[in-house]
Design an enzyme around this catalytic site. Structure first.
Site, mmCIF file in Angstrom:
data_model
loop_
_atom_site.group_PDB
_atom_site.id
_atom_site.type_symbol
_atom_site.label_atom_id
_atom_site.label_comp_id
_atom_site.label_asym_id
_atom_site.label_seq_id
_atom_site.Cartn_x
_atom_site.Cartn_y
_atom_site.Cartn_z
ATOM 1 N N HIS A 162 0.825 -1.205 0.000
ATOM 2 C CA HIS A 162 0.000 0.000 0.000
ATOM 3 C C HIS A 162 0.868 1.267 0.000
ATOM 4 O O HIS A 162 0.646 2.189 -0.802
ATOM 5 C CB HIS A 162 -0.904 -0.039 1.249
ATOM 6 C CG HIS A 162 -1.822 1.137 1.400
ATOM 7 N ND1 HIS A 162 -3.159 1.099 1.057
ATOM 8 C CD2 HIS A 162 -1.593 2.396 1.878
ATOM 9 C CE1 HIS A 162 -3.713 2.279 1.307
ATOM 10 N NE2 HIS A 162 -2.777 3.087 1.824
ATOM 11 N N GLU A 163 1.890 1.308 0.889
ATOM 12 C CA GLU A 163 2.717 2.517 1.013
ATOM 13 C C GLU A 163 3.645 2.694 -0.194
ATOM 14 O O GLU A 163 3.917 3.822 -0.622
ATOM 15 C CB GLU A 163 3.534 2.475 2.307
ATOM 16 C CG GLU A 163 2.704 2.391 3.576
ATOM 17 C CD GLU A 163 1.657 3.494 3.687
ATOM 18 O OE1 GLU A 163 1.837 4.574 3.070
ATOM 19 O OE2 GLU A 163 0.652 3.273 4.380
ATOM 20 N N HIS A 202 1.735 4.535 -2.746
ATOM 21 C CA HIS A 202 1.821 5.997 -2.585
ATOM 22 C C HIS A 202 3.168 6.515 -3.107
ATOM 23 O O HIS A 202 3.232 7.534 -3.804
ATOM 24 C CB HIS A 202 1.677 6.375 -1.106
ATOM 25 C CG HIS A 202 0.292 6.230 -0.555
ATOM 26 N ND1 HIS A 202 -0.829 6.676 -1.209
ATOM 27 C CD2 HIS A 202 -0.149 5.699 0.627
ATOM 28 C CE1 HIS A 202 -1.901 6.432 -0.475
ATOM 29 N NE2 HIS A 202 -1.521 5.826 0.646
#
Length: 663
Positions: free
Chosen positions: A207-208, A211
């Site tokens: 997920h990170e 980003h």
């Protein structure tokens, strides 16, 4: 949860960065921490799912912009990019937060599984551990990133700490300059595989990184506007539904159910399984535009030289030959110091020779003579006198200038100025009078001596059983001196009235006189021409006897080497016994100077111009003569020969300097 937007100017000055960072910390603290997790140590606590904050003043990248780029690049939905990871584990002094290398490698595997369909892979390039309770507990992001970050432009830096009470956070590629240490991903140590349930499969890391590569949350903008700016992720409300993993459609006015399985959602790790092709294109665009130096394109050829970037030693500069002179892994086409001598190509005389570059100190020696730039050690210095050979007039310090020296890096070789077939520097310095081995000590080196001579002295040979004092009238009856085993052809003996019985044996010679005292010393000389086949005379025995006596002395010396003798002036006198070996006796004047006119003794040695003073003028005249620019009369030559060795050379100059300085 509504979109949190903020624009902070990120300056290049550290104080400004600190100010921006404090604003970021304050804004992140306002995000909700409403999920209950079971920590790996058995405890439970509430955390925030993601601490992502959009910072910087760069405009939002819309779907249309990505579409235009993809079309212009003629790209499909994927690329082939390998990204190195520098993993930094930060833990407290009590080891709280310590993460094993097994968990780290498992996290890298999860990333590879998630991003592989979109042409992105990861390799663990480094793993380090830092014991710092303050950094771990307070998540001092700006401090630990500033000290630990490794090449943010090319490498994904991942840090594990308490992550400010969130499972993790990251920033967009366009939030900071490409080389800023603020880039990277921060993960809560318990979010890695095997960590806190239900976020224990490593999908927080996925997920990170999403980003980090430019992706919004799927619920960005809720059911309104452009959402996450990816067309193929259906719109989604940003309420509590973002944590739930079941089929739902929270934005009924938009096509499609909520993307509950998308890695950019907030559902549990077990529910997250995919990105979309549109997200792949967006990551592709963000990397190419804002992180062009990240990782290595596999099989791409940026410079069009036919070599894939992954294998190209100059991926951005054509270098089809892959030449790499200094072997540093950087091709010559893009290497600013091709020969790795410490001087850039722009200032290097020879880019392809590490022993040549410049002469910055003007000493006539190349500053890279030692193999790298060093003006204090910039040339071969054979005689170790502090002056490099290129700037030294006498490299080997043998007394002969390099211009006249046949080997200026060998003090035992220089010239044969006296023509005796021996090098004038055989002794280690220029000295024609001592320029080679001289077994017979006649002043002529053996190699140039054309007459062999040996003098044998037998002292007190009649002190034992032979007594020559037996005649009543004290007359000499004679004795026999016999030498046998002489292996020299055409030998002859010469001592008083010695006669030779044969060419190879000297026999039966006698003295004439009134009285031969006991303890007589006899000197016998043997001369042999250099052309003789054997230069070794073997004396097997010497017999001395009285013609009327029955007893005799036997002397048996060892084998004797026959040294040499020259007759330089042709006066039939061997140099060893010639008072003037370089001048026939009838050629000397009253001052015993060869070819003199009787007046040479009027002038001091060295007074070449005969002005009754030895000074610099005389030195200049000698130098001029040595260099062949002038000639001397016989008298001037003899006066210039201050050393009286028969030659005018550097030695005489040295002597004149000594005379001038010390009278």
């Amino acid at each position: 949860m509504k979109k949190l937007l903020g624009f902070l100017l990120v300056g290049i000055l550290f104080p400004q960065l600190n100010t921006d960072y404090e604003n970021i910390r304050q804004r992140r603290a306002e995000l909700p921490k409403n999920i209950l997790v079971d920590a790996s140590d058995g405890s439970q606590y509430y955390m925030g799912r993601c601490g992502f904050i959009e910072v910087g003043d760069s405009p939002t990248i819309l779907q249309d912009e990505v579409d235009v780029w993809v079309s212009a690049q003629h790209r499909d939905d994927t690329r082939d990019l390998s990204i190195p990871i520098a993993f930094h584990v930060i833990h407290a002094s009590n080891n709280n937060g310590y993460v094993s290398s097994t968990a780290v490698n498992a996290q890298v595997d999860v990333l590879n599984d998630a991003f592989a369909p979109y042409g992105i892979s990861f390799t663990l390039s480094s793993l380090d551990y830092t014991d710092n309770s303050s950094w771990f507990n307070n998540d001092n992001e700006n401090q630990y990133k500033a000290q630990l970050a490794i090449s943010p432009s090319t490498t994904l830096n991942i840090y594990t700490t308490s992550a400010s009470g969130y499972l993790g956070y990251a920033y967009f590629p366009n939030s900071y300059s490409e080389s800023s240490y603020m880039h990277g991903v921060v993960l809560n140590y318990d979010s890695l595989p095997g960590g806190a349930w239900p976020y224990n499969e490593g999908d927080t890391g996925v997920h990170e990184v999403g980003h980090y590569l430019g992706l919004y949350h799927t619920f960005e903008g809720a059911c309104y506007g452009n959402g996450d700016n990816v067309d193929d992720t259906p719109a989604q409300d940003d309420g509590d539904n973002i944590y739930s993993c079941y089929t739902m459609d929270t934005c009924t006015n938009n096509t499609g159910n909520d993307p509950i399985h998308n890695y950019m959602n907030y559902t549990d790790d077990a529910c997250l399984t995919e990105f979309t092709n549109g997200q792949g294109s967006r990551m592709d665009y963000m990397i190419s535009t804002y992180k062009p130096n990240l990782g290595t394109e596999v099989n791409s050829d940026s410079d069009g030289d036919g070599i894939a970037d992954e294998a190209d030693n100059c991926p951005n500069t054509a270098n089809s030959s892959q030449s790499d002179y200094d072997g540093d892994g950087l091709g010559d086409a893009c290497d600013s110091d091709i020969d790795n001598d410490g001087i850039s190509n722009n200032n290097d005389y020879n880019d392809y020779n590490s022993y040549e570059c410049s002469d910055d100190d003007g000493d006539s020696c190349n500053d890279c003579s030692s193999g790298s730039y060093n003006t204090f050690n910039d040339g071969w210095d054979y005689d170790v006198d502090g002056t490099c050979d290129a700037g030294d007039i006498d490299d080997d310090n043998d007394g002969v200038i390099d211009a006249q020296d046949s080997d200026d890096n060998n003090e035992f070789v220089c010239m044969d100025s006296d023509g005796d077939s021996c090098d004038d520097c055989s002794s280690g310095t220029f000295n024609p009078g001592n320029d080679g081995s001289d077994e017979d000590n006649d002043g002529i080196c053996d190699d140039g001596d054309n007459v062999e001579i040996v003098s044998l002295a037998f002292n007190n040979i009649m002190t034992n059983s032979v007594d020559l004092e037996y005649s009543s009238d004290e007359s000499i009856y004679g004795f026999q001196f016999s030498i046998s085993g002489v292996d020299i052809e055409n030998a002859y003996c010469e001592f008083l009235d010695i006669s030779c019985g044969s060419t190879n044996q000297c026999v039966a010679f006698s003295f004439s006189g009134d009285y031969i005292p006991a303890g007589l010393g006899i000197l016998v000389s043997f001369e042999f021409d250099e052309t003789s086949e054997n230069r070794i005379m073997s004396l097997s025995n010497i017999i001395v006897s009285n013609a009327n006596a029955s007893a005799m002395d036997v002397i048996a010396p060892e084998q004797i080497y026959i040294p040499a003798c020259d007759d330089d002036d042709g006066d039939n006198i061997c140099n060893a016994i010639d008072p003037e070996p370089n001048c026939a006796t009838n050629d000397t004047d009253e001052c015993d100077v060869c070819g003199g006119d009787g007046t040479s003794c009027m002038y001091q040695p060295g007074d070449v111009n005969m002005d009754n003073a030895v000074n610099v003028i005389d030195i200049v005249l000698i130098v001029d003569f040595i260099l062949g620019n002038s000639e001397f009369t016989t008298e001037a030559f003899n006066i210039a020969d201050a050393s009286q060795d028969g030659y005018v050379n550097v030695i005489d100059i040295v002597m004149l300097v000594e005379i001038i300085l010390n009278s």
